[in-house]
Write a protein that holds these residues in place. Structure first.
Motif, PDB file in Angstrom:
ATOM      1  N   PRO A 193       0.704  -1.194  -0.027  1.00  0.00           N
ATOM      2  CA  PRO A 193       0.038   0.089   0.041  1.00  0.00           C
ATOM      3  C   PRO A 193       0.744   1.366   0.015  1.00  0.00           C
ATOM      4  O   PRO A 193       0.319   2.256  -0.251  1.00  0.00           O
ATOM      5  CB  PRO A 193      -0.845  -0.225   1.213  1.00  0.00           C
ATOM      6  CG  PRO A 193      -0.762  -1.723   1.647  1.00  0.00           C
ATOM      7  CD  PRO A 193       0.393  -2.129   1.242  1.00  0.00           C
ATOM      8  N   ARG A 194       2.203   1.194   0.015  1.00  0.00           N
ATOM      9  CA  ARG A 194       3.152   2.421   0.345  1.00  0.00           C
ATOM     10  C   ARG A 194       4.021   2.411  -0.803  1.00  0.00           C
ATOM     11  O   ARG A 194       4.802   3.489  -0.922  1.00  0.00           O
ATOM     12  CB  ARG A 194       3.693   2.496   1.880  1.00  0.00           C
ATOM     13  CG  ARG A 194       2.744   2.377   2.818  1.00  0.00           C
ATOM     14  CD  ARG A 194       3.612   2.693   4.166  1.00  0.00           C
ATOM     15  NE  ARG A 194       4.155   3.933   4.307  1.00  0.00           N
ATOM     16  CZ  ARG A 194       5.259   4.351   4.842  1.00  0.00           C
ATOM     17  NH1 ARG A 194       5.584   3.756   6.034  1.00  0.00           N
ATOM     18  NH2 ARG A 194       5.616   5.588   4.796  1.00  0.00           N
ATOM     19  N   ARG A 199       9.335   7.534  -4.676  1.00  0.00           N
ATOM     20  CA  ARG A 199       9.408   8.258  -5.923  1.00  0.00           C
ATOM     21  C   ARG A 199      10.841   8.348  -6.698  1.00  0.00           C
ATOM     22  O   ARG A 199      10.958   8.831  -7.863  1.00  0.00           O
ATOM     23  CB  ARG A 199       9.164   9.809  -5.895  1.00  0.00           C
ATOM     24  CG  ARG A 199       7.812  10.086  -5.223  1.00  0.00           C
ATOM     25  CD  ARG A 199       6.551   9.831  -6.143  1.00  0.00           C
ATOM     26  NE  ARG A 199       5.226   9.747  -5.732  1.00  0.00           N
ATOM     27  CZ  ARG A 199       4.342   9.721  -6.409  1.00  0.00           C
ATOM     28  NH1 ARG A 199       4.217   9.574  -7.681  1.00  0.00           N
ATOM     29  NH2 ARG A 199       2.963   9.835  -5.629  1.00  0.00           N
ATOM     30  N   CYS A 200      11.780   7.505  -6.100  1.00  0.00           N
ATOM     31  CA  CYS A 200      12.952   7.525  -6.944  1.00  0.00           C
ATOM     32  C   CYS A 200      13.018   6.392  -7.964  1.00  0.00           C
ATOM     33  O   CYS A 200      12.312   5.582  -8.008  1.00  0.00           O
ATOM     34  CB  CYS A 200      14.374   7.206  -5.911  1.00  0.00           C
ATOM     35  SG  CYS A 200      14.176   5.554  -5.052  1.00  0.00           S
ATOM     36  N   PRO A 201      13.928   6.607  -8.763  1.00  0.00           N
ATOM     37  CA  PRO A 201      13.873   5.521 -10.073  1.00  0.00           C
ATOM     38  C   PRO A 201      14.413   4.128  -9.382  1.00  0.00           C
ATOM     39  O   PRO A 201      15.034   4.185  -8.500  1.00  0.00           O
ATOM     40  CB  PRO A 201      15.263   5.923 -10.953  1.00  0.00           C
ATOM     41  CG  PRO A 201      15.551   7.261 -10.600  1.00  0.00           C
ATOM     42  CD  PRO A 201      14.974   7.632  -9.123  1.00  0.00           C
ATOM     43  N   GLY A 224       3.930  -1.367  -8.882  1.00  0.00           N
ATOM     44  CA  GLY A 224       3.368  -0.600  -7.896  1.00  0.00           C
ATOM     45  C   GLY A 224       4.653   0.788  -7.476  1.00  0.00           C
ATOM     46  O   GLY A 224       4.179   1.793  -6.826  1.00  0.00           O
ATOM     47  N   LEU A 225       5.793   0.818  -8.136  1.00  0.00           N
ATOM     48  CA  LEU A 225       6.720   1.616  -7.820  1.00  0.00           C
ATOM     49  C   LEU A 225       6.415   2.908  -9.163  1.00  0.00           C
ATOM     50  O   LEU A 225       6.337   2.490 -10.285  1.00  0.00           O
ATOM     51  CB  LEU A 225       8.124   1.263  -8.170  1.00  0.00           C
ATOM     52  CG  LEU A 225       8.455   0.409  -6.751  1.00  0.00           C
ATOM     53  CD1 LEU A 225       9.812  -0.559  -7.141  1.00  0.00           C
ATOM     54  CD2 LEU A 225       8.534   1.131  -5.472  1.00  0.00           C
ATOM     55  N   PRO A 226       6.321   4.145  -8.686  1.00  0.00           N
ATOM     56  CA  PRO A 226       6.005   5.195  -9.644  1.00  0.00           C
ATOM     57  C   PRO A 226       7.039   5.360 -10.651  1.00  0.00           C
ATOM     58  O   PRO A 226       7.050   5.543 -11.864  1.00  0.00           O
ATOM     59  CB  PRO A 226       5.898   6.579  -8.888  1.00  0.00           C
ATOM     60  CG  PRO A 226       5.483   6.065  -7.612  1.00  0.00           C
ATOM     61  CD  PRO A 226       5.979   4.592  -7.416  1.00  0.00           C
TER      62      PRO A 226
END
Length: 267
Positions: A193-194, A199-201, A224-226
């Motif tokens: 959920p987090r 926000r890092c690569p 799940g990782l932006p």
């Protein structure tokens, strides 16, 4: 090998030094920093490579008290503090990925990028937890006897020569020390959920034959990782892909780190 007192633990580490982009390598469960020897050799000179032995593993001296991967993440950040490193790439395999993700949540300003090798964001699957608990209880009681050691080495490594080398290392350690690291592994919390907060690569690398954490979990982690990049699948590798297939891992790893270094600290 240098050592330092961090958060009540005596942590052993290696640091190649130099002015390059710092990369902190964190090992998997039952492993130690030696599993990154091939990465250290491939990166040294161009990057500053740091590796360390976590609580309960390798040559670090563990106090035997209960801990979580949030505590391990704080150990990693404290090691960076000791080395006067303000910002670094965190590269973690399996449990090393668990603590690296948590470090990125605890101190996002300290983590320039993530390299996540054969790891995931979720808790241990209920179907596997009971079987793993039984294996770890046996290990803590009687040690890594032949059948148990071979079973676990095949899950993690699945290479005859490397299996034998690591089994010898396991047998040289007091077997009861596995209890608290094992509890930490099996009772870890769910980060899914987090993930959107990170926000890092991030580069995700995964063995195609990993049965401990199936490749589908790597894809879910990346999604799940932006700023997650596509999953690099290492053909034929089991769980410890960087140990058994170093060339296949080092090529995408170097390409990623060079992009991060070229982008600079403002990335």
């Amino acid at each position: 090998m240098p050592q330092v007192q961090l958060n009540g633990q005596t942590i052993q580490f290696e640091d190649t030094g130099g002015p390059g982009l710092p990369v902190l390598f964190s090992h998997g469960f039952l492993m130690d920093q030696e599993m990154f020897a091939a990465q250290r050799e491939a990166l040294r000179g161009e990057f500053r490579v740091i590796s360390w032995d976590q609580r309960g593993f390798g040559r670090s001296e563990f106090d035997g008290q209960p801990f979580t991967y949030w505590d391990s993440a704080r150990d990693a950040l404290a090691l960076l503090d000791h080395l006067q490193i303000e910002r670094a790439v965190l590269a973690g395999m399996s449990q090393g990925g668990y603590l690296s993700l948590r470090a990125a949540l605890l101190a996002p300003q300290r983590v320039q990028a993530l390299v996540l090798i054969d790891t995931q964001a979720g808790p241990e699957h209920e179907d596997k937890r009971a079987a793993y608990r039984q294996l770890l209880d046996t290990w803590a009681s009687v040690g890594p006897v032949d059948a148990l050691a071979q079973t676990i080495a095949t899950i993690i490594i699945d290479d005859p020569a490397e299996n034998a080398r690591w089994i010898a290392k396991w047998r040289a350690r007091p077997h009861a020390t596995i209890r608290e690291p094992g509890r930490c592994l099996l009772e870890r919390d769910d980060l899914r959920p987090r993930l959107s907060e990170i926000r890092c690569p991030a580069l995700v690398i995964h063995g195609s034959r990993d049965t401990a954490i199936e490749p589908a979990q790597a894809q879910a982690l990346r999604e799940g990782l932006p700023r997650g990049e596509g999953v690099v699948l290492i053909e034929g590798a089991a769980h410890a892909a960087n140990l058994t297939h170093p060339q296949a891992v080092n090529l995408p790893l170097l390409a990623f780190l060079r992009r991060i270094a070229a982008a600079g600290p403002a990335l």
